[in-house]
Design a protein around this motif. Structure first.
Motif, PDB file in Angstrom:
ATOM      1  N   ALA A 249       0.622  -1.220   0.187  1.00  0.00           N
ATOM      2  CA  ALA A 249       0.218  -0.039  -0.020  1.00  0.00           C
ATOM      3  C   ALA A 249       1.032   1.207  -0.182  1.00  0.00           C
ATOM      4  O   ALA A 249       1.902   1.106   0.410  1.00  0.00           O
ATOM      5  CB  ALA A 249      -0.941  -0.129   1.056  1.00  0.00           C
ATOM      6  N   VAL A 250       0.190   2.455  -0.567  1.00  0.00           N
ATOM      7  CA  VAL A 250       1.007   3.672  -0.552  1.00  0.00           C
ATOM      8  C   VAL A 250       0.378   4.670   0.517  1.00  0.00           C
ATOM      9  O   VAL A 250       1.029   5.726   0.495  1.00  0.00           O
ATOM     10  CB  VAL A 250       0.852   4.136  -2.117  1.00  0.00           C
ATOM     11  CG1 VAL A 250       1.907   3.171  -2.950  1.00  0.00           C
ATOM     12  CG2 VAL A 250      -0.179   4.434  -2.450  1.00  0.00           C
ATOM     13  N   GLY A 251      -0.371   4.292   1.087  1.00  0.00           N
ATOM     14  CA  GLY A 251      -1.113   5.439   1.826  1.00  0.00           C
ATOM     15  C   GLY A 251      -2.647   4.676   2.453  1.00  0.00           C
ATOM     16  O   GLY A 251      -2.936   3.936   1.831  1.00  0.00           O
ATOM     17  N   SER A 252      -3.211   5.657   3.386  1.00  0.00           N
ATOM     18  CA  SER A 252      -4.318   5.533   3.821  1.00  0.00           C
ATOM     19  C   SER A 252      -4.981   6.402   4.480  1.00  0.00           C
ATOM     20  O   SER A 252      -4.379   7.337   4.797  1.00  0.00           O
ATOM     21  CB  SER A 252      -4.398   4.090   4.874  1.00  0.00           C
ATOM     22  OG  SER A 252      -3.952   4.609   6.002  1.00  0.00           O
ATOM     23  N   TRP A 253      -6.524   6.596   4.526  1.00  0.00           N
ATOM     24  CA  TRP A 253      -7.179   7.451   5.074  1.00  0.00           C
ATOM     25  C   TRP A 253      -8.319   6.884   6.031  1.00  0.00           C
ATOM     26  O   TRP A 253      -8.614   5.581   6.083  1.00  0.00           O
ATOM     27  CB  TRP A 253      -7.914   8.467   4.105  1.00  0.00           C
ATOM     28  CG  TRP A 253      -7.286   9.259   3.221  1.00  0.00           C
ATOM     29  CD1 TRP A 253      -6.177   9.980   3.415  1.00  0.00           C
ATOM     30  CD2 TRP A 253      -7.627   9.298   1.619  1.00  0.00           C
ATOM     31  NE1 TRP A 253      -5.914  10.584   2.162  1.00  0.00           N
ATOM     32  CE2 TRP A 253      -6.655  10.368   1.245  1.00  0.00           C
ATOM     33  CE3 TRP A 253      -8.357   8.745   0.825  1.00  0.00           C
ATOM     34  CZ2 TRP A 253      -6.688  10.613  -0.078  1.00  0.00           C
ATOM     35  CZ3 TRP A 253      -8.386   9.212  -0.466  1.00  0.00           C
ATOM     36  CH2 TRP A 253      -7.388   9.950  -1.065  1.00  0.00           C
ATOM     37  N   GLN A 254      -8.909   7.618   6.859  1.00  0.00           N
ATOM     38  CA  GLN A 254     -10.039   7.269   7.756  1.00  0.00           C
ATOM     39  C   GLN A 254     -10.968   8.304   7.838  1.00  0.00           C
ATOM     40  O   GLN A 254     -10.729   9.527   8.291  1.00  0.00           O
ATOM     41  CB  GLN A 254      -9.679   6.636   9.272  1.00  0.00           C
ATOM     42  CG  GLN A 254     -10.735   6.133   9.951  1.00  0.00           C
ATOM     43  CD  GLN A 254     -10.194   5.281  11.210  1.00  0.00           C
ATOM     44  OE1 GLN A 254      -9.475   4.518  11.075  1.00  0.00           O
ATOM     45  NE2 GLN A 254     -10.958   5.488  12.268  1.00  0.00           N
ATOM     46  N   THR A 255     -12.430   8.034   7.654  1.00  0.00           N
ATOM     47  CA  THR A 255     -13.353   9.166   7.983  1.00  0.00           C
ATOM     48  C   THR A 255     -13.906   8.650   9.211  1.00  0.00           C
ATOM     49  O   THR A 255     -13.753   7.670   9.856  1.00  0.00           O
ATOM     50  CB  THR A 255     -14.211   8.981   6.753  1.00  0.00           C
ATOM     51  OG1 THR A 255     -14.898   7.917   6.681  1.00  0.00           O
ATOM     52  CG2 THR A 255     -13.384   9.513   5.454  1.00  0.00           C
ATOM     53  N   ASP A 256     -15.265   9.386   9.329  1.00  0.00           N
ATOM     54  CA  ASP A 256     -15.965   8.863  10.514  1.00  0.00           C
ATOM     55  C   ASP A 256     -16.640   7.255  10.589  1.00  0.00           C
ATOM     56  O   ASP A 256     -16.862   6.872  11.544  1.00  0.00           O
ATOM     57  CB  ASP A 256     -17.230   9.794  10.765  1.00  0.00           C
ATOM     58  CG  ASP A 256     -16.906  11.174  11.376  1.00  0.00           C
ATOM     59  OD1 ASP A 256     -15.524  11.279  11.619  1.00  0.00           O
ATOM     60  OD2 ASP A 256     -17.430  12.186  10.916  1.00  0.00           O
ATOM     61  N   ASP A 257     -16.936   7.056   9.039  1.00  0.00           N
ATOM     62  CA  ASP A 257     -17.288   5.596   9.016  1.00  0.00           C
ATOM     63  C   ASP A 257     -16.851   4.908   8.122  1.00  0.00           C
ATOM     64  O   ASP A 257     -17.264   3.751   7.436  1.00  0.00           O
ATOM     65  CB  ASP A 257     -18.701   5.558   8.711  1.00  0.00           C
ATOM     66  CG  ASP A 257     -18.918   6.794   7.300  1.00  0.00           C
ATOM     67  OD1 ASP A 257     -18.019   7.340   6.624  1.00  0.00           O
ATOM     68  OD2 ASP A 257     -20.228   7.164   6.982  1.00  0.00           O
ATOM     69  N   LEU A 258     -15.402   5.434   7.352  1.00  0.00           N
ATOM     70  CA  LEU A 258     -14.630   4.427   6.615  1.00  0.00           C
ATOM     71  C   LEU A 258     -13.217   4.293   6.875  1.00  0.00           C
ATOM     72  O   LEU A 258     -12.601   5.344   7.296  1.00  0.00           O
ATOM     73  CB  LEU A 258     -14.842   4.928   4.974  1.00  0.00           C
ATOM     74  CG  LEU A 258     -16.350   4.930   4.578  1.00  0.00           C
ATOM     75  CD1 LEU A 258     -16.329   5.702   3.167  1.00  0.00           C
ATOM     76  CD2 LEU A 258     -16.736   3.389   4.317  1.00  0.00           C
ATOM     77  N   VAL A 259     -12.576   3.226   6.444  1.00  0.00           N
ATOM     78  CA  VAL A 259     -11.255   3.028   6.536  1.00  0.00           C
ATOM     79  C   VAL A 259     -11.088   2.829   5.004  1.00  0.00           C
ATOM     80  O   VAL A 259     -11.364   1.883   4.257  1.00  0.00           O
ATOM     81  CB  VAL A 259     -10.808   1.778   7.353  1.00  0.00           C
ATOM     82  CG1 VAL A 259      -9.203   1.631   6.974  1.00  0.00           C
ATOM     83  CG2 VAL A 259     -11.193   1.918   8.798  1.00  0.00           C
ATOM     84  N   ILE A 260      -9.786   3.747   4.383  1.00  0.00           N
ATOM     85  CA  ILE A 260      -9.500   3.882   3.066  1.00  0.00           C
ATOM     86  C   ILE A 260      -8.133   3.317   2.884  1.00  0.00           C
ATOM     87  O   ILE A 260      -7.168   4.145   3.494  1.00  0.00           O
ATOM     88  CB  ILE A 260      -9.765   5.179   2.370  1.00  0.00           C
ATOM     89  CG1 ILE A 260     -11.399   5.218   2.537  1.00  0.00           C
ATOM     90  CG2 ILE A 260      -9.575   4.830   0.961  1.00  0.00           C
ATOM     91  CD1 ILE A 260     -11.960   6.660   2.608  1.00  0.00           C
ATOM     92  N   ARG A 261      -7.825   2.408   2.099  1.00  0.00           N
ATOM     93  CA  ARG A 261      -6.455   1.847   1.999  1.00  0.00           C
ATOM     94  C   ARG A 261      -6.017   1.833   0.457  1.00  0.00           C
ATOM     95  O   ARG A 261      -6.614   1.358  -0.256  1.00  0.00           O
ATOM     96  CB  ARG A 261      -6.269   0.565   2.496  1.00  0.00           C
ATOM     97  CG  ARG A 261      -4.820  -0.039   2.516  1.00  0.00           C
ATOM     98  CD  ARG A 261      -4.705  -1.331   3.216  1.00  0.00           C
ATOM     99  NE  ARG A 261      -3.419  -2.159   3.150  1.00  0.00           N
ATOM    100  CZ  ARG A 261      -3.103  -2.804   2.392  1.00  0.00           C
ATOM    101  NH1 ARG A 261      -3.674  -3.295   1.345  1.00  0.00           N
ATOM    102  NH2 ARG A 261      -1.601  -3.280   2.208  1.00  0.00           N
ATOM    103  N   ALA A 262      -4.944   2.484  -0.105  1.00  0.00           N
ATOM    104  CA  ALA A 262      -4.647   2.864  -1.353  1.00  0.00           C
ATOM    105  C   ALA A 262      -3.468   1.897  -1.802  1.00  0.00           C
ATOM    106  O   ALA A 262      -2.240   1.985  -0.979  1.00  0.00           O
ATOM    107  CB  ALA A 262      -4.095   4.012  -1.436  1.00  0.00           C
ATOM    108  N   ARG A 263      -3.471   1.136  -2.578  1.00  0.00           N
ATOM    109  CA  ARG A 263      -2.406   0.278  -3.225  1.00  0.00           C
ATOM    110  C   ARG A 263      -2.212   1.093  -4.838  1.00  0.00           C
ATOM    111  O   ARG A 263      -3.008   1.889  -5.110  1.00  0.00           O
ATOM    112  CB  ARG A 263      -2.661  -1.022  -3.394  1.00  0.00           C
ATOM    113  CG  ARG A 263      -2.987  -1.975  -2.274  1.00  0.00           C
ATOM    114  CD  ARG A 263      -3.116  -3.367  -2.468  1.00  0.00           C
ATOM    115  NE  ARG A 263      -3.172  -3.735  -3.892  1.00  0.00           N
ATOM    116  CZ  ARG A 263      -3.169  -5.125  -4.268  1.00  0.00           C
ATOM    117  NH1 ARG A 263      -2.967  -5.905  -3.206  1.00  0.00           N
ATOM    118  NH2 ARG A 263      -3.450  -5.543  -5.345  1.00  0.00           N
ATOM    119  N   PRO A 264      -0.853   0.706  -5.508  1.00  0.00           N
ATOM    120  CA  PRO A 264      -0.603   1.379  -6.413  1.00  0.00           C
ATOM    121  C   PRO A 264      -1.678   1.115  -7.606  1.00  0.00           C
ATOM    122  O   PRO A 264      -1.898   2.010  -8.443  1.00  0.00           O
ATOM    123  CB  PRO A 264       0.621   0.722  -7.077  1.00  0.00           C
ATOM    124  CG  PRO A 264       1.354   0.289  -5.640  1.00  0.00           C
ATOM    125  CD  PRO A 264       0.191   0.016  -4.829  1.00  0.00           C
TER     126      PRO A 264
END
Length: 512
Positions: free
Chosen positions: A113-128
């Protein structure tokens, strides 16, 4: 039918009581010592172990008496006492967290993975090759987005704003010239922008190329930055770097910045939240990079400072916009290697050297004394700012030391945290030496959270005192590498860079 003599019943009761006391004391001693040696549960296990030791001295002769009166009663009592104390030990480990969900191990192998975010209700993980969102509550897949064609993700905004996050993508190895604003509710692009090649320079992942915050998207131009409305991509304002300089990085603090902005001049856009934006420009080899702070509403410059470096440092990161703190690490032996803090006008407040007599400060994560950078587009950092206090790991030689040979060989792993005042640069505290490595560091806005093996420590930034020790009971394996750690209410999120080879890409635990 002959009745059981009352004396036998009495002996059974006495044996049961004496056996229960012995079993309780023995369990408290063994459990307390075991948990203390594994550094699980804070101070409570040590207290249990001490009480168990004293209790065992008292109850051992009594247990022998119980066995002589009723062996069955004494043995049953010891098992009952052990069960009761075992349950109490579990509930007094300090605090605990249990697993809520974890994502399945990924395929194919070798894609990190190259990074991640989190909101109030989601976990978001970015791969290339794709960006994936899961529900924070139960891990249900919410959406997935892939860059078009054969493009790969090469940039991410450090923060999100108004339900929008920025993703940069380009053909592998090429300059990261396309930016999309992803709607974090649906995963669909809201708008797309093209960056000039001059602003992007070399290909590959580029940290802090773009930023999202205060309702804006900040993008580099050939000679400065432009601000767009994060939701619809409409232009808000444009600012130029100084003559001969080109954009290097841009930073925003999270939207929950409690400070207010007094900029109410012309051009203040509706929906733009107060706060501070930070830019750094590259002004050429041998010249100092220029740091500027801008008001989100208008792009008006509020502070300026020439950083004490020649050209682009090996490591450069804005750690906080309010208060303003910047990490500079030059490769040259006599170069600047420090955290620099500035006031609202750009005047230097304090310099906190990376090298101190007893440790070296790190912004790049480390396993022992070895750096372990993770997440190429949105790097994980091991430095947090809470109020006017900077908290970072202090690394010493030998923190990752191999002792002994053969079957008796062991690894000695140590770590520590150091707190400094950004107002004066003075060291405020150093934690007691912690066994094992720190695998993650974050802040909930008022305190610092550190992941140490299977313990999550809440630390008072003013004193360095561990005020909570949350045992992650269902974390069945110690993280092998640093993670993206987030604490939100009673939820603890761990995002791994490598989600293959049996590692969970994302794991969420809940305070129990």
């Amino acid at each position: 039918m002959a009745s059981r003599p009352k004396s036998d019943d009495t002996h059974d009761v006495i044996g049961l009581v004496l056996g229960g006391a012995f079993g309780a004391a023995l369990t408290a001693l063994l459990g307390g010592c075991g948990l203390t040696l594994s550094e699980t549960g804070g101070d409570a296990p040590a207290i249990w172990g001490f009480v168990g030791f004293i209790g065992l001295i008292v109850t051992t002769p009594l247990f022998r008496v119980g066995l002589s009166l009723s062996s069955s009663g004494a043995l049953a009592g010891s098992l009952g006492g052990a069960a009761v104390i075992g349950a109490l030990l579990y509930t007094t480990l300090g605090e605990g967290a249990v697993g809520v969900w974890e994502a399945r191990t990924e395929r194919p192998l070798g894609i990190e993975a190259v990074g991640s975010w989190q909101t109030d209700d989601l976990v978001i993980r970015a791969r290339p090759d794709r960006v994936t969102a899961r529900a924070l509550s139960d891990g249900t897949a919410a959406w997935s987005w892939a860059p078009p064609g054969r493009d790969v993700v090469c940039a991410m905004s450090r923060e999100t704003t108004g339900g929008v996050g920025l993703i940069g993508h380009a053909p592998e190895g090429r300059p990261c010239t396309t930016v999309r604003a992803l709607d974090l509710t649906t995963g669909g692009p809201r708008w797309t922008a093209t960056l000039p090649v001059r602003a992007v320079k070399a290909g590959g992942p580029r940290p802090d190329l773009v930023a999202a915050g205060h309702g804006l998207a900040l993008l580099p131009t050939a000679d400065g930055w432009r601000a767009l409305d994060a939701k619809d991509g409409k232009d808000r304002w444009l600012t130029r770097a100084e003559p001969g300089c080109v954009p290097l990085l841009v930073h925003t603090d999270p939207d929950n910045d409690p400070d207010t902005d007094t900029d109410t001049g012309p051009g203040t856009g509706a929906g733009i939240r107060p706060g501070t934006l930070v830019t750094v420009a590259d002004c050429g080899a041998g010249k100092a990079p220029v740091l500027r702070t801008l008001a989100p509403g208008t792009g008006r410059q509020t502070a300026r400072a020439a950083l004490p470096a020649r050209g682009v440092p090996e490591q450069l990161a804005v750690l906080s916009a309010r208060p303003l703190a910047v990490w500079v690490w030059e490769r040259e032996v006599r170069g600047t290697r420090a955290v620099l803090s500035y006031d609202e006008l750009g005047k230097r407040r304090a310099t906190i050297p990376a090298s101190a007599p007893r440790h070296e400060l790190r912004v790049v994560p480390a396993l022992g004394d070895l750096p372990e950078p993770v997440f190429a587009a949105r790097p994980t950092r091991t430095a947090v700012v809470v109020g006017d206090t900077l908290v970072m790991p202090g690394v010493r030689p030998g923190d990752n030391e191999h002792r002994g040979t053969g079957k008796g060989a062991t690894w000695v792993k140590r770590s520590r945290l150091v707190g400094h005042s950004l107002a004066t640069g003075r060291r405020l505290w150093t934690t007691e030496e912690l066994k094992n490595h720190l695998h993650g560091l974050t802040s909930d806005g008022s305190a610092v959270w550190a992941l140490k093996d299977t313990d999550l420590l809440r630390i008072d930034p003013r004193t360095g005192r561990i005020v909570r020790d949350v045992s992650l009971h269902e974390l069945d394996d110690t993280p092998r590498h640093p993670v993206d750690l987030r604490v939100s209410g009673d939820r603890y999120t761990l995002v791994n860079e490598d989600g293959t080879n049996g590692r969970a890409p994302v794991r969420v635990l809940r305070h129990s």
